[in-house]
Motif scaffolding. Structure first.
Motif, mmCIF file in Angstrom:
data_model
loop_
_atom_site.group_PDB
_atom_site.id
_atom_site.type_symbol
_atom_site.label_atom_id
_atom_site.label_comp_id
_atom_site.label_asym_id
_atom_site.label_seq_id
_atom_site.Cartn_x
_atom_site.Cartn_y
_atom_site.Cartn_z
ATOM 1 N N LEU A 142 1.053 -1.448 0.105
ATOM 2 C CA LEU A 142 0.342 0.049 0.147
ATOM 3 C C LEU A 142 1.064 1.007 0.111
ATOM 4 O O LEU A 142 0.267 2.657 -0.706
ATOM 5 C CB LEU A 142 -1.338 0.063 1.022
ATOM 6 N N GLU A 143 2.230 1.752 0.912
ATOM 7 C CA GLU A 143 3.240 2.241 0.763
ATOM 8 C C GLU A 143 3.272 2.552 -0.856
ATOM 9 O O GLU A 143 3.359 3.661 -1.412
ATOM 10 C CB GLU A 143 4.137 1.918 1.390
ATOM 11 N N ARG A 144 3.863 1.686 -1.648
ATOM 12 C CA ARG A 144 4.535 1.957 -2.636
ATOM 13 C C ARG A 144 3.059 2.013 -3.647
ATOM 14 O O ARG A 144 3.293 2.864 -4.769
ATOM 15 C CB ARG A 144 4.663 -0.042 -3.239
ATOM 16 N N GLU A 145 1.604 2.054 -3.911
ATOM 17 C CA GLU A 145 0.431 2.181 -4.459
ATOM 18 C C GLU A 145 0.507 3.167 -3.940
ATOM 19 O O GLU A 145 0.141 4.483 -5.536
ATOM 20 C CB GLU A 145 -0.349 1.010 -4.479
ATOM 21 N N VAL A 146 0.577 3.857 -2.918
ATOM 22 C CA VAL A 146 -0.217 5.587 -2.411
ATOM 23 C C VAL A 146 1.187 6.244 -2.829
ATOM 24 O O VAL A 146 0.993 7.542 -3.761
ATOM 25 C CB VAL A 146 0.130 5.306 -1.819
ATOM 26 N N GLU A 147 2.471 5.965 -3.152
ATOM 27 C CA GLU A 147 3.823 6.768 -4.206
ATOM 28 C C GLU A 147 3.257 7.031 -5.025
ATOM 29 O O GLU A 147 3.346 7.936 -6.290
ATOM 30 C CB GLU A 147 4.957 5.844 -3.826
ATOM 31 N N LEU A 148 3.591 5.833 -6.137
ATOM 32 C CA LEU A 148 2.738 5.511 -7.440
ATOM 33 C C LEU A 148 1.428 6.248 -8.061
ATOM 34 O O LEU A 148 1.788 6.794 -8.875
ATOM 35 C CB LEU A 148 2.698 4.233 -7.934
ATOM 36 N N LEU A 149 0.482 6.220 -6.724
ATOM 37 C CA LEU A 149 -1.003 7.117 -7.138
ATOM 38 C C LEU A 149 -0.705 8.470 -7.088
ATOM 39 O O LEU A 149 -1.277 9.175 -8.116
ATOM 40 C CB LEU A 149 -1.532 6.504 -6.173
ATOM 41 N N ILE A 150 0.426 8.758 -6.556
ATOM 42 C CA ILE A 150 0.896 10.218 -6.152
ATOM 43 C C ILE A 150 1.515 10.648 -7.088
ATOM 44 O O ILE A 150 0.975 11.739 -8.347
ATOM 45 C CB ILE A 150 1.176 10.934 -4.449
ATOM 46 N N SER A 151 2.291 10.115 -7.621
ATOM 47 C CA SER A 151 3.570 11.089 -9.055
ATOM 48 C C SER A 151 2.193 10.542 -9.925
ATOM 49 O O SER A 151 2.484 11.122 -10.830
ATOM 50 C CB SER A 151 4.142 9.506 -9.285
ATOM 51 N N TRP A 152 1.356 8.779 -10.218
ATOM 52 C CA TRP A 152 0.212 9.916 -11.590
ATOM 53 C C TRP A 152 -0.005 10.929 -11.097
ATOM 54 O O TRP A 152 -0.464 11.697 -12.110
ATOM 55 C CB TRP A 152 -0.297 8.272 -11.811
ATOM 56 N N ILE A 153 -0.640 11.136 -10.101
ATOM 57 C CA ILE A 153 -1.704 12.559 -10.229
ATOM 58 C C ILE A 153 -0.468 13.917 -10.357
ATOM 59 O O ILE A 153 -1.139 14.620 -11.219
ATOM 60 C CB ILE A 153 -2.333 12.432 -8.539
ATOM 61 N N ASN A 154 0.737 13.918 -10.036
ATOM 62 C CA ASN A 154 1.459 14.844 -10.007
ATOM 63 C C ASN A 154 1.576 14.728 -11.534
ATOM 64 O O ASN A 154 2.067 15.993 -12.274
ATOM 65 C CB ASN A 154 3.217 14.960 -9.159
ATOM 66 N N GLN A 155 1.619 13.667 -12.447
ATOM 67 C CA GLN A 155 2.494 13.466 -14.166
ATOM 68 C C GLN A 155 0.920 13.724 -15.101
ATOM 69 O O GLN A 155 1.553 13.913 -15.827
ATOM 70 C CB GLN A 155 3.357 12.276 -14.545
ATOM 71 N N GLY A 156 0.104 13.855 -14.626
ATOM 72 C CA GLY A 156 -1.503 13.627 -15.738
ATOM 73 C C GLY A 156 -1.071 12.767 -16.171
ATOM 74 O O GLY A 156 -1.903 12.663 -17.237
ATOM 75 N N LYS A 157 -1.196 11.078 -15.334
ATOM 76 C CA LYS A 157 -0.738 10.308 -15.844
ATOM 77 C C LYS A 157 -2.430 8.680 -16.176
ATOM 78 O O LYS A 157 -2.543 9.337 -14.778
ATOM 79 C CB LYS A 157 0.173 9.081 -15.707
ATOM 80 N N GLY A 158 -2.162 8.221 -16.215
ATOM 81 C CA GLY A 158 -3.766 7.336 -16.641
ATOM 82 C C GLY A 158 -4.664 8.279 -16.695
ATOM 83 O O GLY A 158 -5.238 9.207 -16.896
ATOM 84 N N PRO A 159 -5.770 8.170 -15.125
ATOM 85 C CA PRO A 159 -7.104 8.745 -15.804
ATOM 86 C C PRO A 159 -7.240 10.247 -14.957
ATOM 87 O O PRO A 159 -7.557 10.660 -15.075
ATOM 88 C CB PRO A 159 -7.729 8.473 -14.060
ATOM 89 N N PHE A 160 -5.831 10.802 -14.643
ATOM 90 C CA PHE A 160 -5.563 12.334 -14.165
ATOM 91 C C PHE A 160 -5.187 12.770 -15.720
ATOM 92 O O PHE A 160 -4.650 14.105 -15.225
ATOM 93 C CB PHE A 160 -4.894 12.033 -12.859
ATOM 94 N N GLU A 161 -5.165 12.048 -16.492
ATOM 95 C CA GLU A 161 -4.328 12.780 -17.856
ATOM 96 C C GLU A 161 -5.582 13.651 -18.459
ATOM 97 O O GLU A 161 -6.803 13.322 -17.754
ATOM 98 C CB GLU A 161 -4.206 11.752 -19.040
ATOM 99 N N PRO A 162 -4.995 15.078 -18.559
ATOM 100 C CA PRO A 162 -5.948 16.263 -19.343
ATOM 101 C C PRO A 162 -6.712 15.506 -19.906
ATOM 102 O O PRO A 162 -6.264 14.845 -21.035
ATOM 103 C CB PRO A 162 -4.841 17.002 -19.423
ATOM 104 N N GLY A 163 -7.964 16.077 -19.646
ATOM 105 C CA GLY A 163 -9.030 15.327 -21.376
ATOM 106 C C GLY A 163 -9.745 13.846 -20.504
ATOM 107 O O GLY A 163 -10.728 13.671 -21.133
ATOM 108 N N PHE A 164 -8.754 13.560 -19.740
ATOM 109 C CA PHE A 164 -9.833 11.989 -20.319
ATOM 110 C C PHE A 164 -10.299 12.321 -19.207
ATOM 111 O O PHE A 164 -12.009 10.858 -20.423
ATOM 112 C CB PHE A 164 -8.151 11.191 -18.805
ATOM 113 N N VAL A 165 -11.065 12.133 -18.277
ATOM 114 C CA VAL A 165 -12.896 12.321 -18.115
ATOM 115 C C VAL A 165 -13.409 13.073 -18.997
ATOM 116 O O VAL A 165 -14.683 12.103 -19.117
ATOM 117 C CB VAL A 165 -12.405 13.195 -16.135
ATOM 118 N N GLU A 166 -13.417 13.877 -19.245
ATOM 119 C CA GLU A 166 -14.084 14.182 -19.810
ATOM 120 C C GLU A 166 -14.501 13.632 -21.871
ATOM 121 O O GLU A 166 -16.123 13.862 -22.272
ATOM 122 C CB GLU A 166 -13.832 15.739 -20.818
#
Length: 176
Positions: A142-166
């Motif tokens: 979970l610690e590793r996944e929290v770090e990865l999730l935060i890096s995805w958020i910061n990098q705009g990766k995966g579901p956080f990519e600009p325009g993804f939700v739209e």
């Protein structure tokens, strides 16, 4: 091989706790993409049932993202002032033809429209770790996944990519 929901199918999403008890049921989500690796779904103003039987209705359209290799999932909620994300730390999803399922491990990250975020429910995690005897190997995952999730958020990766939700919301509207 695991089955996966088909595009256009309407499914339930079930989250469980470590002890095997149901935690929450989202009663209907339209599948926009379903593969063995990723499931993307959309819903709007659906009924959610809590473990205690209490029911409530979501307030806005949402795009859900589940990854078969990641110990997190995200819900991008489309609101007047922007997109908010609620990210659950939990097991990778499974799909059994009845529902998409995962075990929720308490920790959540809320992401605001400006992409700032907050880690939530660390106290709940500690309490459930004791009560439900989480195995010792769970915490480093979970610690590793929290770090990865935060890096995805910061990098705009995966579901956080600009325009993804739209993009996926436009696909969702075709099923309404």
């Amino acid at each position: 091989m695991m089955s996966f929901p088909k595009r256009g199918e309407n499914i339930e999403i079930h989250s469980y706790k470590h002890n095997g008890l149901i935690h929450r049921i989202w009663e209907e989500t339209v599948i926009l993409k379903g593969t063995s690796n990723v499931v993307i779904g959309g819903n709007d103003r659906i009924i959610v049932e809590e473990a205690d039987g209490r029911k409530w209705r979501t307030r806005e359209p949402a795009i859900c993202y589940f990854d078969a290799d990641r110990w997190f999932n995200s819900i991008g909620m489309i609101r007047q002032d922007g997109i908010y994300y609620y990210c659950n730390l939990g097991t990778p999803f499974t799909y059994d033809g009845e529902a998409l399922k995962y075990i929720d491990y308490d920790l959540d990250i809320k992401v605001y429209p400006d992409m700032t975020y907050r880690l939530l429910d660390e106290d709940e995690f500690e309490e459930h770790k004791r009560k439900m005897n989480y195995p010792p190997e769970l915490e480093p995952i979970l610690e590793r996944e929290v770090e990865l999730l935060i890096s995805w958020i910061n990098q705009g990766k995966g579901p956080f990519e600009p325009g993804f939700v739209e993009y996926w919301y436009e696909r969702f509207l075709q099923y309404r």
